[in-house]
Write an enzyme that holds these catalytic residues in place. Structure first.
Site, PDB file in Angstrom:
ATOM      1  N   GLU A  41      15.032   1.425  -5.439  1.00  0.00           N
ATOM      2  CA  GLU A  41      14.080   1.552  -4.320  1.00  0.00           C
ATOM      3  C   GLU A  41      14.526   0.831  -3.044  1.00  0.00           C
ATOM      4  O   GLU A  41      14.504   1.439  -1.960  1.00  0.00           O
ATOM      5  CB  GLU A  41      12.681   1.113  -4.756  1.00  0.00           C
TER       6      GLU A  41
ATOM      7  N   LYS B 214       3.373   2.878 -14.393  1.00  0.00           N
ATOM      8  CA  LYS B 214       4.780   2.517 -14.204  1.00  0.00           C
ATOM      9  C   LYS B 214       5.108   1.189 -14.881  1.00  0.00           C
ATOM     10  O   LYS B 214       6.221   0.956 -15.310  1.00  0.00           O
ATOM     11  CB  LYS B 214       5.063   2.448 -12.700  1.00  0.00           C
TER      12      LYS B 214
ATOM     13  N   ASP C  93      10.869  -5.384  -0.577  1.00  0.00           N
ATOM     14  CA  ASP C  93       9.973  -4.286  -0.977  1.00  0.00           C
ATOM     15  C   ASP C  93       8.915  -4.788  -1.946  1.00  0.00           C
ATOM     16  O   ASP C  93       9.190  -5.034  -3.118  1.00  0.00           O
ATOM     17  CB  ASP C  93      10.824  -3.175  -1.629  1.00  0.00           C
TER      18      ASP C  93
ATOM     19  N   ASP D 194       9.677   9.173  -4.581  1.00  0.00           N
ATOM     20  CA  ASP D 194       9.348   7.768  -4.809  1.00  0.00           C
ATOM     21  C   ASP D 194       8.204   7.759  -5.815  1.00  0.00           C
ATOM     22  O   ASP D 194       7.068   8.078  -5.486  1.00  0.00           O
ATOM     23  CB  ASP D 194       8.917   7.122  -3.478  1.00  0.00           C
TER      24      ASP D 194
HETATM   25  N1  LIG Z   1      -3.262  -2.870   4.566  1.00  0.00           N
HETATM   26  C1  LIG Z   1      -2.944  -3.356   3.380  1.00  0.00           C
HETATM   27  N2  LIG Z   1      -3.079  -4.666   3.097  1.00  0.00           N
HETATM   28  C2  LIG Z   1      -2.778  -5.160   1.893  1.00  0.00           C
HETATM   29  N3  LIG Z   1      -2.312  -4.432   0.881  1.00  0.00           N
HETATM   30  C3  LIG Z   1      -2.147  -3.120   1.089  1.00  0.00           C
HETATM   31  C4  LIG Z   1      -2.443  -2.501   2.327  1.00  0.00           C
HETATM   32  N4  LIG Z   1      -2.177  -1.181   2.229  1.00  0.00           N
HETATM   33  C5  LIG Z   1      -1.737  -0.974   0.985  1.00  0.00           C
HETATM   34  N5  LIG Z   1      -1.720  -2.129   0.289  1.00  0.00           N
HETATM   35  C6  LIG Z   1      -1.336  -2.328  -1.114  1.00  0.00           C
HETATM   36  O1  LIG Z   1      -0.051  -1.813  -1.320  1.00  0.00           O
HETATM   37  C7  LIG Z   1       0.072  -1.436  -2.686  1.00  0.00           C
HETATM   38  C8  LIG Z   1       0.666  -0.058  -2.754  1.00  0.00           C
HETATM   39  O2  LIG Z   1       1.889  -0.100  -2.113  1.00  0.00           O
HETATM   40  P1  LIG Z   1       2.964   1.034  -2.347  1.00  0.00           P
HETATM   41  O3  LIG Z   1       2.355   2.367  -2.159  1.00  0.00           O
HETATM   42  O4  LIG Z   1       4.133   0.659  -1.534  1.00  0.00           O
HETATM   43  O5  LIG Z   1       3.253   0.772  -3.881  1.00  0.00           O
HETATM   44  P2  LIG Z   1       4.038   1.660  -4.891  1.00  0.00           P
HETATM   45  O6  LIG Z   1       5.246   2.199  -4.224  1.00  0.00           O
HETATM   46  O7  LIG Z   1       3.108   2.608  -5.509  1.00  0.00           O
HETATM   47  O8  LIG Z   1       4.415   0.578  -5.974  1.00  0.00           O
HETATM   48  P3  LIG Z   1       5.824   0.081  -6.536  1.00  0.00           P
HETATM   49  O9  LIG Z   1       6.823   0.236  -5.439  1.00  0.00           O
HETATM   50  O10 LIG Z   1       5.552  -1.349  -6.873  1.00  0.00           O
HETATM   51  O11 LIG Z   1       6.080   0.882  -7.720  1.00  0.00           O
HETATM   52  C9  LIG Z   1      -1.310  -1.475  -3.292  1.00  0.00           C
HETATM   53  O12 LIG Z   1      -1.434  -2.645  -4.077  1.00  0.00           O
HETATM   54  C10 LIG Z   1      -2.204  -1.550  -2.067  1.00  0.00           C
HETATM   55  O13 LIG Z   1      -3.410  -2.222  -2.336  1.00  0.00           O
HETATM   56 MG   LIG Z   2       7.194   1.475  -3.931  1.00  0.00          MG
END
Ligand SMILES: Nc1ncnc2c1ncn2[C@@H]1O[C@H](COP(=O)(O)OP(=O)(O)OP(=O)(O)O)[C@@H](O)[C@H]1O
Ligand SMILES: [Mg+2]
Length: 595
Positions: free
Chosen positions: A147, A70, A170, A8
């Site tokens: 995804e 990204k 998502d 991922d």
């Molecule tokens: N407890 C929480 N409350 C609010 N937001 C959160 C919390 N934990 C994580 N996040 C937010 O979730 C986001 C990251 O999520 P995730 O790891 O799913 O994204 P990603 O997979 O990297 O991104 P994408 O799927 O968009 O490419 C960040 O913006 C982070 O601040």
């Molecule tokens: Mg993601």
């Protein structure tokens, strides 16, 4: 059977997983962390850092650190790290490479293939760039997986016996996707997907940071937007506060050393309520619901007819998101699916299907869709007028993939010898309101009066979301075909080779000891930095500043500062870059707090 891992590649965090028997499992990084921040930086010696080590220097050295790359995938933009520039593909390749190394350390053998996930709403160019990034990292990426489809696979594996409609919502750091699926007898059929590849938690952070900027300006007359480091610190504080607000009604944002006045550092503190955050992000969350409605409509499913709503992505933890989604569906979203890991686990399931690690008896099968309409630009005659710039759809959105469709077009002018095929994605009637994907010229059309010559245009959209266009001049039978992404942004083979060599050279194998598997081609060692540069490294400076500050502090504070200094010294001695970056970040905070 060769190993294939599932990756991922997220805007904020990336994860790698594999099939451990019949179950997908996350592969931890050397530090034990299950997620690797998708952050890349250059250290003071000019070597590349990835993950926690890079994230640790985001606020102290924003000029040579990059996050959220990204968002730039598939564009011609360059990313600046200090004095150097990189393509977004190269930066993503570095993240993939770190994950590859983690997997190789975990297995003790080489890993050279991965299923990589992308947002369902990623365009062709963005998908191609992701494949290229894999190749640069030394990973074959034959399979790109959407995804939300991956998340559905992870969920579906545990609910094979159910017959129901499921929605996967998502919301990650930078992208939003929603998919509507039908499940029956182990088949997961994606009926429709929609989304926005430029909306995520990062936007929530920026929105809250704007509020903090205004408060800081109002109360302290400091414009933090003008100072890159302070700006980065505000953004990071906004993200922290946002997370806290998922669990509590209020959070304190506290930043030391925002300015120096009369020789003394100025600090800033403000309380932010959940309500303030919610007021600011409400329009963003509302816009995700529009995508949900559109996907439901395309799937011909009523919100009330959905049996399960699966929330994934870190931003789905925001209470307002849960609340608004629950309201739309009239039911609480499902708990029990890990919002951080579901996509990576699903990618591993797909990898398992590819290698045969998941037996046919398990009986899981998945189909996917092309979430947007694909077509070409045409001219139409209105009376005696020719109107150009009209969009003619060939593949309607949410067609099940792979899909191949042909439309026949006639020449628009007398004696026309060439046809310009311009390919677009979108639903607007005029191409200017859609996304341009690429173009090419069909030549050798026999001259004749307008409308006399016909050209068949075939679009084939494969399971990876890559579009192939074929044209045939009907009168001559002459065919031509291109993969649409011969876009100028795409790297040539030579560029790829030289880029791979460059990344090898600059890659800091300074990940924890043993991180580099012996099966990897040995990277060219980076030239030793000149002594003066090494001495001026910020880690040295910061440490010295910490030691200076230690003198004359009250015992309690001295103990806290001393502990951080010791930890930093140990990490430096051990050459553990991730730990160095972490302790540096802490030291910076402690020093600020002392001011
Ligand atoms: N407890 C929480 N409350 C609010 N937001 C959160 C919390 N934990 C994580 N996040 C937010 O979730 C986001 C990251 O999520 P995730 O790891 O799913 O994204 P990603 O997979 O990297 O991104 P994408 O799927 O968009 O490419 C960040 O913006 C982070 O601040
Ligand atoms: Mg993601």
């Amino acid at each position: 059977m060769a190993r294939i891992v599932g990756i991922d590649l997220g805007t904020t965090n990336s994860l790698v997983a594999f099939m451990d028997g019949e179950r997908p499992r996350i592969i931890p990084a050397a530090t034990g962390a299950r997620m690797t921040p998708s952050v890349v930086g250059l250290d003071a010696r000019g070597r590349l850092l990835v993950g926690d080590a890079a994230k640790g220097q985001l606020t102290v050295a924003p000029e040579r650190t990059v996050a959220e790359v990204k968002r730039l995938m598939g564009s011609a933009e360059r990313v600046r790290l200090g004095e150097r520039t990189y393509s977004p593909t190269e930066i993503s390749a570095l993240v993939l490479r770190a994950l590859k190394e983690d997997a190789e350390r975990f297995f003790g053998e080489a890993v050279d293939e991965a299923v990589v996930t992308v947002p369902a709403y990623f365009t062709d160019a963005q998908r191609q760039a992701t494949k290229d990034a894999g190749q640069l990292a030394g990973l074959r990426v034959d399979r790109i997986l959407n995804e939300p489809t991956a998340a559905a696979l992870a969920y579906g594996l545990d609910h094979l016996d159910k017959e129901q409609t499921v929605v996967v919502y998502d919301l990650g750091g930078g992208t939003f996707d929603v998919s509507v699926l039908e499940m029956y007898e182990g088949v997961l059929e994606v009926k429709a997907s929609a989304g926005n590849n430029r909306l995520g938690g990062g936007d929530f952070d920026r929105s809250l940071a704007d509020w903090i900027f205004e408060e800081m300006e109002r109360t302290h007359a400091v414009d933090a937007r003008r100072d890159p480091r302070l700006r980065a610190r505000v953004l990071s504080a906004a993200e922290e506060a946002k997370r806290q607000l998922s669990g509590s009604e209020a959070a304190i944002v506290s930043l030391g050393g925002i300015a120096v006045r009369g020789g003394a550092p100025v600090s800033f503190e403000v309380e932010v309520s959940r309500r303030t955050l919610e007021e600011r992000i409400e329009p963003l969350v509302r816009s995700t619901l529009e995508s949900v409605r559109s996907a439901l409509a395309d799937a011909k499913v009523e919100a009330r007819g959905v049996a399960e709503v699966v929330l994934v992505g870190g931003s789905s933890r925001v209470p307002l998101v849960r609340r608004m989604v629950a309201e739309l569906f009239g039911k609480e979203p499902r708990r029990g699916v890990d919002p951080d890991e579901a996509v990576a686990l699903g990618a591993a399931v797909q990898a398992g299907l590819k290698t045969g690690a998941i037996s046919a008896q398990t009986g899981i099968m998945i189909t996917d869709v092309c979430p947007f309409t694909l077509g070409v630009e045409v001219s139409a005659t209105a009376g005696s007028q020719i109107v150009g710039g009209m969009f003619s759809p060939i593949i309607p959105r949410n067609s099940t993939v792979p899909v191949s469709r042909t439309e026949i077009y006639a020449t628009a002018g007398d004696q026309q010898r060439v046809v310009e095929v311009r390919v677009f994605q979108g639903d607007a009637r005029m191409v200017r309101n859609n996304v341009f994907l690429g173009q090419y010229t069909v030549e050798g059309i026999p001259p004749g009066p307008k409308g006399s010559q016909k050209v068949a245009i075939t679009f084939s959209y494969d399971i990876n979301g890559i579009l192939q266009v074929t044209t045939k001049v009907l009168s001559t039978g002459k065919e031509a075909s291109i993969t649409i992404d011969k876009s100028p942004e795409r790297m040539s083979i030579e560029e790829r080779t030289s880029s791979a060599a460059r990344l090898d050279r600059e890659w800091a194998p300074g990940r924890p000891a043993g991180a580099a598997a012996s099966t990897l081609a040995a990277p060219t060692p980076a030239a030793a930095p000149p002594a003066a540069e090494a001495a001026a490294a910020p880690e040295g400076e910061l440490l010295a500043a910490g030691k200076r500050r230690l003198a004359g502090l009250p015992a309690a504070q001295a103990a806290e500062l001393g502990a951080v200094i010791t930890a930093l010294e140990q990490a430096m001695k051990a050459g553990d870059r991730a730990a160095v970056a972490r302790h540096e970040a802490r030291l910076t905070d402690v020093l600020f707090a002392l001011e």
